[in-house]
Design a protein around this motif. Sequence first.
Motif, PDB file in Angstrom:
ATOM      1  N   VAL A 211     -21.553 -24.874   2.329  1.00  0.00           N
ATOM      2  CA  VAL A 211     -22.229 -24.511   3.577  1.00  0.00           C
ATOM      3  C   VAL A 211     -20.989 -24.519   4.514  1.00  0.00           C
ATOM      4  N   GLU A 212     -20.467 -25.658   4.973  1.00  0.00           N
ATOM      5  CA  GLU A 212     -19.591 -26.151   6.018  1.00  0.00           C
ATOM      6  C   GLU A 212     -18.246 -26.638   5.304  1.00  0.00           C
ATOM      7  N   GLY A 213     -18.444 -27.337   4.093  1.00  0.00           N
ATOM      8  CA  GLY A 213     -17.319 -28.120   3.597  1.00  0.00           C
ATOM      9  C   GLY A 213     -17.293 -29.458   4.567  1.00  0.00           C
ATOM     10  N   TRP A 214     -16.039 -30.076   4.638  1.00  0.00           N
ATOM     11  CA  TRP A 214     -16.018 -31.203   5.219  1.00  0.00           C
ATOM     12  C   TRP A 214     -15.654 -30.955   6.855  1.00  0.00           C
ATOM     13  N   PRO A 226     -10.507 -33.231   7.086  1.00  0.00           N
ATOM     14  CA  PRO A 226      -9.701 -32.614   8.164  1.00  0.00           C
ATOM     15  C   PRO A 226      -8.608 -33.668   8.566  1.00  0.00           C
ATOM     16  N   ALA A 227      -7.517 -32.984   8.997  1.00  0.00           N
ATOM     17  CA  ALA A 227      -6.154 -33.762   9.410  1.00  0.00           C
ATOM     18  C   ALA A 227      -6.541 -34.023  10.894  1.00  0.00           C
ATOM     19  N   ASP A 228      -7.350 -33.204  11.561  1.00  0.00           N
ATOM     20  CA  ASP A 228      -7.293 -33.431  13.215  1.00  0.00           C
ATOM     21  C   ASP A 228      -8.636 -34.059  13.309  1.00  0.00           C
ATOM     22  N   CYS A 229      -9.024 -35.055  12.862  1.00  0.00           N
ATOM     23  CA  CYS A 229     -10.510 -35.796  13.069  1.00  0.00           C
ATOM     24  C   CYS A 229     -10.372 -36.619  14.336  1.00  0.00           C
ATOM     25  N   PRO A 230     -10.986 -36.572  15.351  1.00  0.00           N
ATOM     26  CA  PRO A 230     -10.746 -37.243  16.577  1.00  0.00           C
ATOM     27  C   PRO A 230     -11.023 -38.732  16.424  1.00  0.00           C
ATOM     28  N   ASP A 231     -10.100 -39.553  16.876  1.00  0.00           N
ATOM     29  CA  ASP A 231     -10.551 -41.012  16.631  1.00  0.00           C
ATOM     30  C   ASP A 231     -11.307 -41.473  17.636  1.00  0.00           C
ATOM     31  N   ARG A 232     -12.657 -41.333  17.893  1.00  0.00           N
ATOM     32  CA  ARG A 232     -13.491 -41.684  18.801  1.00  0.00           C
ATOM     33  C   ARG A 232     -14.893 -42.128  17.957  1.00  0.00           C
ATOM     34  N   PRO A 293     -19.191 -42.760   8.444  1.00  0.00           N
ATOM     35  CA  PRO A 293     -18.547 -43.437   9.588  1.00  0.00           C
ATOM     36  C   PRO A 293     -17.112 -43.431   9.538  1.00  0.00           C
ATOM     37  N   VAL A 294     -16.085 -42.510   9.581  1.00  0.00           N
ATOM     38  CA  VAL A 294     -14.759 -42.575   9.490  1.00  0.00           C
ATOM     39  C   VAL A 294     -14.110 -41.607  10.370  1.00  0.00           C
ATOM     40  N   ASN A 295     -13.035 -41.617  10.798  1.00  0.00           N
ATOM     41  CA  ASN A 295     -12.401 -40.688  11.899  1.00  0.00           C
ATOM     42  C   ASN A 295     -10.851 -41.152  11.891  1.00  0.00           C
ATOM     43  N   GLY A 296     -10.367 -40.176  13.031  1.00  0.00           N
ATOM     44  CA  GLY A 296      -8.736 -40.478  13.100  1.00  0.00           C
ATOM     45  C   GLY A 296      -8.008 -40.109  11.868  1.00  0.00           C
ATOM     46  N   ASP A 297      -6.981 -40.980  11.475  1.00  0.00           N
ATOM     47  CA  ASP A 297      -6.436 -40.777  10.463  1.00  0.00           C
ATOM     48  C   ASP A 297      -7.028 -40.829   8.875  1.00  0.00           C
ATOM     49  N   LEU A 298      -7.173 -39.657   8.494  1.00  0.00           N
ATOM     50  CA  LEU A 298      -8.031 -39.659   7.180  1.00  0.00           C
ATOM     51  C   LEU A 298      -7.209 -39.719   6.048  1.00  0.00           C
ATOM     52  N   SER A 299      -5.786 -39.912   6.198  1.00  0.00           N
ATOM     53  CA  SER A 299      -4.952 -39.768   5.147  1.00  0.00           C
ATOM     54  C   SER A 299      -5.060 -40.766   3.967  1.00  0.00           C
TER      55      SER A 299
END
Length: 361
Positions: A211-214, A226-232, A293-299
């Motif tokens: 549908v919309e993937g990640w 996503p590499a550009d996941c806001p760290d909020r 519940p995870v965001n920011g650096d997803l590496s």
Amino acid sequence: MPRRSRVLSGTLIATALLLTSVGVGTVAANADTGTAAAPAVHAAHTAHAMAVSTAASPEDPDGDGYIPANPPVTGVTPSTKEPPHRYFHEFQANCSVSHTAPDDPVVHPGQPGKSHDHTFMGNTTTDAGSTTASLDAGDTTCLAPGDRSAYWMPTMYDGDRPVLPVGPQVIYYKAGVTDYTSVRPFPKGLRYVVGSPLQSAQQFRAHRGFVEGWECGDSFFNVEFPADCPDRQDVQVNIRFQAPSCWDGRNLDTPDHQSHMAYPVVNPGTNNNICPAGHPVALPMIEFKMAFPVNGDLSRVRLAGGASYSFHYDFFNAWDERTLKALVDHCIVGGLQCNARGHDETHPEAGAALNEHYELP
């Protein structure tokens, strides 16, 4: 889900998987209804080399992988009707995470610890030995006590830390066909796998359930995290993925856990979505909408089954039959957009299928 040959040779199994790899729904549509093939980008939606399960279990004592429906649904033809347009025809099953375990009662029944780690929602008793009867006797984390179904997906990790969805997650039950009035409840004991841990990135993106993937923040349709996941604090990683909704009417499960189900096809005469002739029974289309519940650096984020595109999930139906029928009839057949009570806030005059305790009145 009549039972086929009890002996599947390696050649026959390979042939079955090869047929699956070109799309069960598309093959059935072309062979049985003459409808046009699905677009090539979707042709590989089941090309995931899904493991064939042949282990004996209480519901499959001979271990051939087929669990027949009793009784089967016969005499059904795919509906080509076009009822009055309704933008919505759905309800939600809101279920929280109950536990994690390296079990999979569909792919590895009776073999605890054999699977990669899964995150389970709904039935609190789900484990490798789960059966329809054991789930029926279990408790649930779903808002509706009548939903004792088991839902599970690979556990997400941030490094070595499990990332578990918090609170009730959204599991939509929708109409996947144009004639939403033809949708009927799941048969008790139906189970299937959507996607595969072995699928490639291209297969994940081309999957009919995509549908919309990640997604995270303003980043959508991602195959990779996503590499550009806001760290909020208010940002989470989400995914939406749809299941097939057309059933063969005969089997509650099959050796590859997929070929008894198919995605709708397009009727070239009307451009409506209908079930293929080989899978004529329209059931609710499940759509997972999961928030992690995870965001920011997803590496360092990964799934227990592998890379981001290895996402898949399992469903094992153990709904109270009367409760499920009430929700399907009121919300899907009735053309409403319902919450877990079967109430549509935009149509309060329609009432609700369940009471304030999410039970039949």
